[in-house]
Design a protein around this motif. Structure first.
Motif, PDB file in Angstrom:
ATOM      1  N   UNK A 115      31.443  38.371  34.603  1.00 20.95           N
ATOM      2  CA  UNK A 115      30.596  37.612  33.675  1.00 20.95           C
ATOM      3  C   UNK A 115      31.397  36.537  32.937  1.00 20.95           C
ATOM      4  N   UNK A 116      32.635  36.866  32.561  1.00 22.39           N
ATOM      5  CA  UNK A 116      33.475  35.900  31.844  1.00 22.39           C
ATOM      6  C   UNK A 116      33.790  34.697  32.737  1.00 22.39           C
ATOM      7  N   UNK A 117      34.136  34.965  34.003  1.00 19.60           N
ATOM      8  CA  UNK A 117      34.453  33.876  34.935  1.00 19.60           C
ATOM      9  C   UNK A 117      33.222  33.007  35.147  1.00 19.60           C
ATOM     10  N   UNK A 118      32.058  33.628  35.231  1.00 18.99           N
ATOM     11  CA  UNK A 118      30.810  32.906  35.439  1.00 18.99           C
ATOM     12  C   UNK A 118      30.533  31.950  34.265  1.00 18.99           C
ATOM     13  N   UNK A 119      30.963  32.351  33.051  1.00 18.92           N
ATOM     14  CA  UNK A 119      30.762  31.501  31.872  1.00 18.92           C
ATOM     15  C   UNK A 119      31.886  30.484  31.679  1.00 18.92           C
ATOM     16  N   UNK A 120      32.852  30.498  32.622  1.00 19.64           N
ATOM     17  CA  UNK A 120      33.942  29.530  32.539  1.00 19.64           C
ATOM     18  C   UNK A 120      35.093  29.992  31.666  1.00 19.64           C
ATOM     19  N   UNK A 121      35.161  31.261  31.361  1.00 21.60           N
ATOM     20  CA  UNK A 121      36.242  31.813  30.544  1.00 21.60           C
ATOM     21  C   UNK A 121      37.265  32.502  31.448  1.00 21.60           C
ATOM     22  N   UNK A 122      38.478  32.730  30.938  1.00 22.45           N
ATOM     23  CA  UNK A 122      39.439  33.514  31.725  1.00 22.45           C
ATOM     24  C   UNK A 122      38.929  34.946  31.883  1.00 22.45           C
ATOM     25  N   UNK A 123      39.256  35.612  32.993  1.00 26.07           N
ATOM     26  CA  UNK A 123      38.707  36.944  33.246  1.00 26.07           C
ATOM     27  C   UNK A 123      39.087  37.996  32.199  1.00 26.07           C
ATOM     28  N   UNK A 124      40.249  37.844  31.585  1.00 24.92           N
ATOM     29  CA  UNK A 124      40.699  38.834  30.594  1.00 24.92           C
ATOM     30  C   UNK A 124      40.617  38.216  29.207  1.00 24.92           C
TER      31      UNK A 124
END
Length: 148
Positions: A115-124
Motif C-alpha cells: 500500500x505504501x509503494x502504491x501511494x508513492x512512499x518508501x515501503x518501510x
C-alpha cells in the motif's frame, strides 16, 4: 519432525515434593531417551482444582515445555495414564500457533509495504513518520474547551 508441546499434569495433593521431582525425572528420562528435549519445567505448586476429580479437590500442577516428536508425546501420554499419582494431564502442540502468528504478521507487513509503494512512499516507515508511539499527548489541544 520435532515440534513444540506443552505438557501439563496434575499430581495428587498427597504426593510429597520428592515424589513430584521423581515424576519430573521420569518424564525427563523418557523425553531424552526418545530424542526430545525438555525446554522448561515450571512447578505451579498446589492449587485448587476447577472441579472435584474423584476424592481430590486440590492438586500439584506442573508445566513442561517439550521439543520432540509425536511418537514421544504418545509414549508420554501412555505412561502418564497408568501412573496413579497423576490425576489429569494434557498435551498441547504450541508450534502451530506460533506459525499462524508469524504468517499473519508477515502478511500484514507485506500488505502495508504494498500500500505504501502504491501511494508513492518508501515501503518501510521512516523514523519520525506517522503517529508517535510514545503515548504523550500533552500537546494535543484539539479537545480543549470542549464541554462534555
Amino acid at each position: 519432525m520435532n515440534r513444540r508441546y506443552e505438557l501439563v499434569y496434575v499430581v495428587s495433593p498427597d504426593a510429597t515434593e520428592e515424589q513430584v521431582n521423581d515424576l519430573h525425572t521420569q518424564v525427563d528420562g523418557i523425553v531424552t531417551r526418545m530424542g526430545g528435549q525438555v525446554e522448561k519445567t515450571d512447578n505451579w505448586g498446589r492449587r485448587r482444582l476447577a472441579y472435584e476429580i474423584g476424592p481430590h479437590k486440590e492438586g500439584v500442577y506442573v508445566l513442561e515445555l517439550i521439543n520432540g516428536s509425536g511418537d514421544l508425546m504418545k509414549e508420554l501420554d501412555r505412561r502418564l495414564r497408568v501412573l496413579d499419582q497423576v490425576i489429569r494431564h494434557i498435551v498441547v502442540r504450541v508450534d502451530e500457533e506460533k506459525k499462524v502468528v508469524d504468517r499473519t504478521r508477515t502478511k500484514r507487513q507485506t500488505e502495508s509495504e504494498r500500500r505504501r509503494v502504491k501511494r508513492g512512499l518508501p515501503p518501510v516507515r521512516q523514523p519520525g513518520e506517522g503517529r508517535q508511539a510514545d503515548g504523550d499527548d500533552g500537546d494535543d489541544d484539539r479537545f480543549d474547551g470542549v464541554e462534555v
